[in-house]
Design an enzyme around this catalytic site. Structure first.
Site, mmCIF file in Angstrom:
data_model
loop_
_atom_site.group_PDB
_atom_site.id
_atom_site.type_symbol
_atom_site.label_atom_id
_atom_site.label_comp_id
_atom_site.label_asym_id
_atom_site.label_seq_id
_atom_site.Cartn_x
_atom_site.Cartn_y
_atom_site.Cartn_z
ATOM 1 N N TYR A 53 52.760 -7.264 14.910
ATOM 2 C CA TYR A 53 54.099 -7.872 14.793
ATOM 3 C C TYR A 53 55.023 -7.406 15.915
ATOM 4 O O TYR A 53 55.725 -8.219 16.542
ATOM 5 C CB TYR A 53 54.678 -7.503 13.428
ATOM 6 C CG TYR A 53 56.105 -7.959 13.203
ATOM 7 C CD1 TYR A 53 56.386 -9.262 12.818
ATOM 8 C CD2 TYR A 53 57.175 -7.076 13.362
ATOM 9 C CE1 TYR A 53 57.701 -9.675 12.600
ATOM 10 C CE2 TYR A 53 58.484 -7.484 13.153
ATOM 11 C CZ TYR A 53 58.742 -8.786 12.771
ATOM 12 O OH TYR A 53 60.034 -9.189 12.558
ATOM 13 N N SER A 110 63.473 -8.720 17.181
ATOM 14 C CA SER A 110 63.574 -7.619 16.209
ATOM 15 C C SER A 110 63.779 -6.301 16.939
ATOM 16 O O SER A 110 63.422 -6.177 18.120
ATOM 17 C CB SER A 110 62.264 -7.527 15.417
ATOM 18 O OG SER A 110 62.211 -6.328 14.662
HETATM 19 P P1 NAD Z 1 62.000 -14.878 5.573
HETATM 20 O O1 NAD Z 1 60.743 -14.621 4.870
HETATM 21 O O2 NAD Z 1 63.157 -15.306 4.766
HETATM 22 O O3 NAD Z 1 61.808 -15.980 6.699
HETATM 23 C C1 NAD Z 1 60.619 -16.137 7.412
HETATM 24 C C2 NAD Z 1 60.242 -17.603 7.298
HETATM 25 O O4 NAD Z 1 59.165 -17.868 8.194
HETATM 26 C C3 NAD Z 1 59.750 -18.007 5.920
HETATM 27 O O5 NAD Z 1 60.791 -18.420 5.084
HETATM 28 C C4 NAD Z 1 58.788 -19.154 6.257
HETATM 29 O O6 NAD Z 1 59.407 -20.392 5.978
HETATM 30 C C5 NAD Z 1 58.581 -19.035 7.742
HETATM 31 N N1 NAD Z 1 57.155 -19.063 8.085
HETATM 32 C C6 NAD Z 1 56.291 -18.018 8.091
HETATM 33 N N2 NAD Z 1 55.058 -18.468 8.430
HETATM 34 C C7 NAD Z 1 55.166 -19.808 8.629
HETATM 35 C C8 NAD Z 1 54.254 -20.827 9.004
HETATM 36 N N3 NAD Z 1 52.968 -20.561 9.263
HETATM 37 N N4 NAD Z 1 54.713 -22.107 9.082
HETATM 38 C C9 NAD Z 1 56.009 -22.402 8.831
HETATM 39 N N5 NAD Z 1 56.921 -21.461 8.484
HETATM 40 C C10 NAD Z 1 56.491 -20.192 8.398
HETATM 41 O O7 NAD Z 1 62.342 -13.557 6.401
HETATM 42 P P2 NAD Z 1 63.378 -13.201 7.549
HETATM 43 O O8 NAD Z 1 63.374 -11.739 7.582
HETATM 44 O O9 NAD Z 1 64.634 -13.944 7.421
HETATM 45 O O10 NAD Z 1 62.615 -13.701 8.860
HETATM 46 C C11 NAD Z 1 63.208 -14.499 9.852
HETATM 47 C C12 NAD Z 1 62.949 -13.894 11.214
HETATM 48 O O11 NAD Z 1 63.611 -12.645 11.297
HETATM 49 C C13 NAD Z 1 61.490 -13.622 11.529
HETATM 50 O O12 NAD Z 1 61.202 -14.065 12.840
HETATM 51 C C14 NAD Z 1 61.395 -12.111 11.480
HETATM 52 O O13 NAD Z 1 60.391 -11.633 12.342
HETATM 53 C C15 NAD Z 1 62.766 -11.715 11.938
HETATM 54 N N6 NAD Z 1 63.201 -10.363 11.607
HETATM 55 C C16 NAD Z 1 63.389 -9.980 10.308
HETATM 56 C C17 NAD Z 1 63.800 -8.695 10.025
HETATM 57 C C18 NAD Z 1 64.014 -8.225 8.621
HETATM 58 O O14 NAD Z 1 64.182 -7.025 8.399
HETATM 59 N N7 NAD Z 1 64.039 -9.083 7.633
HETATM 60 C C19 NAD Z 1 64.042 -7.790 11.065
HETATM 61 C C20 NAD Z 1 63.851 -8.204 12.372
HETATM 62 C C21 NAD Z 1 63.437 -9.490 12.633
#
Ligand code: NAD
Ligand code: MG
Length: 299
Positions: free
Chosen positions: A204, A191
């Site tokens: 985080y 991120s």
């Molecule tokens: P999202 O909520 O769609 O995906 C996150 C997923 O993590 C969930 O769907 C869930 O299935 C899984 N998860 C969480 N805890 C879990 C557990 N204990 N066991 C199994 N699965 C679990 O959101 P996203 O934003 O697509 O997140 C994906 C990645 O992107 C993450 O690593 C997040 O840190 C990173 N990220 C997101 C953003 C943003 O702005 N959305 C920015 C930077 C990084």
């Protein structure tokens, strides 16, 4: 047909919804289907061209958000895909599995909590059984809860973030390593928080910096074995992670407004990066973090 469907030039400013958004709290982990507006994961737009033909991928958090966009793209590029997610996300996951199958590939869901080390091992073993191997591992699942003050950050909350974002990739990767052939890839989702942490994402942001070190260290360890390790550092992306407590609801209203593009990214806009890092034509890219943050942020 390809020529008819493909838009070759699009203005990134007008392509997707801009703030203000409605407040829309959900319980963790949140469902993509309940978001307003529903995110774009490339369901109606991603077109493959055989870049991952015959590949075998495991994507954690593949039910929604960035992982879902990667899952759809991988299937349309010719890969068979297993997604992992939490049991409460089954309805989002069912949609993704159907999309993988409609791309003509094998798609499987393995629900379970990756904060449990024994589940992480089972997840990999079951993936290898179903796909008869694994050569793309995307450690994408993540946990993010905004907490204003360190004094309000509980040990349980801290633990949940660290377990999901640091321990699980360690457990899953360790279990996968004996199965990964030469040419395999590991991809982490880091991120912009790794480089410029927000004051309310103390725990985080540390985990996302750890994800960068994971990539940089493991790429050196596995380079001589012919396995590449890279990461993606997204900026604000419209996903349930953010609307289910990743940001305070006031910040959801203005989500993405501070970027030069003036809007959040949609998961679909990151899918091609995950494809690029997995594809064998990117064979000299390892130990790298690719950014996608709408014009600000790092790397
Ligand atoms: P999202 O909520 O769609 O995906 C996150 C997923 O993590 C969930 O769907 C869930 O299935 C899984 N998860 C969480 N805890 C879990 C557990 N204990 N066991 C199994 N699965 C679990 O959101 P996203 O934003 O697509 O997140 C994906 C990645 O992107 C993450 O690593 C997040 O840190 C990173 N990220 C997101 C953003 C943003 O702005 N959305 C920015 C930077 C990084
Ligand atoms: Mg989800």
């Amino acid at each position: 047909m390809l020529e008819q469907n493909r838009k070759t030039i699009e203005n990134p400013l007008n392509k997707y919804p801009k703030p203000p958004f409605e407040k829309q709290p959900q319980e963790v982990p949140g469902l993509s289907s309940k978001m307003l507006p529903v995110p774009d994961h490339g369901e109606n737009s991603y077109q493959g061209s055989g870049r991952l033909l015959g590949r075998k991928a495991l994507i954690t958090g593949g039910d929604s958000g960035i992982g879902r966009a990667a899952a759809i793209a991988y299937a349309r590029e010719g890969a068979d895909v297993v997604i992992n997610y939490l049991p409460e996300e089954q309805s989002d996951a069912d949609e993704v599995i159907a999309l993988i199958k409609s791309a003509g590939r094998q798609g499987y869901g393995i629900p379970g909590d990756i904060t449990d080390p024994s589940f992480c091992k089972q997840l990999v073993e079951q993936t290898v059984e179903k796909l008869e191997g694994i050569d793309i591992l995307v450690n994408n699942a993540g946990h993010q809860q905004a907490v204003e003050s360190l004094l309000d950050l509980t040990e349980e909350g801290f633990d949940e973030t660290i377990k999901t974002n640091i321990y699980a990739p360690f457990w899953i990767t360790k279990a996968a390593l004996p199965h990964l052939p030469e040419g395999a890839v590991i991809i982490a989702t880091s991120s912009v928080q790794a480089y410029d942490p927000s004051e309310n994402l103390f725990d985080y942001a540390q985990t996302k910096a750890a994800n960068v070190a994971f990539v940089k260290s493991l790429a050196k360890q596995l380079g001589p074995k012919g396995i590449r390790v890279n990461g993606v550092a997204p900026g604000p992306v419209w996903t349930p992670l953010q609307t289910s407590g990743g940001q305070p609801q006031d910040a959801i209203v203005e989500f993405g407004a501070q970027t030069p593009l003036g809007r959040p990214g949609q998961p679909a806009e990151l899918a091609s990066i995950y494809v690029q890092l997995a594809a064998s034509d990117a064979s000299y890219a390892t130990g790298q973090i690719y950014g996608a943050a709408g014009g600000s942020g790092h790397p």
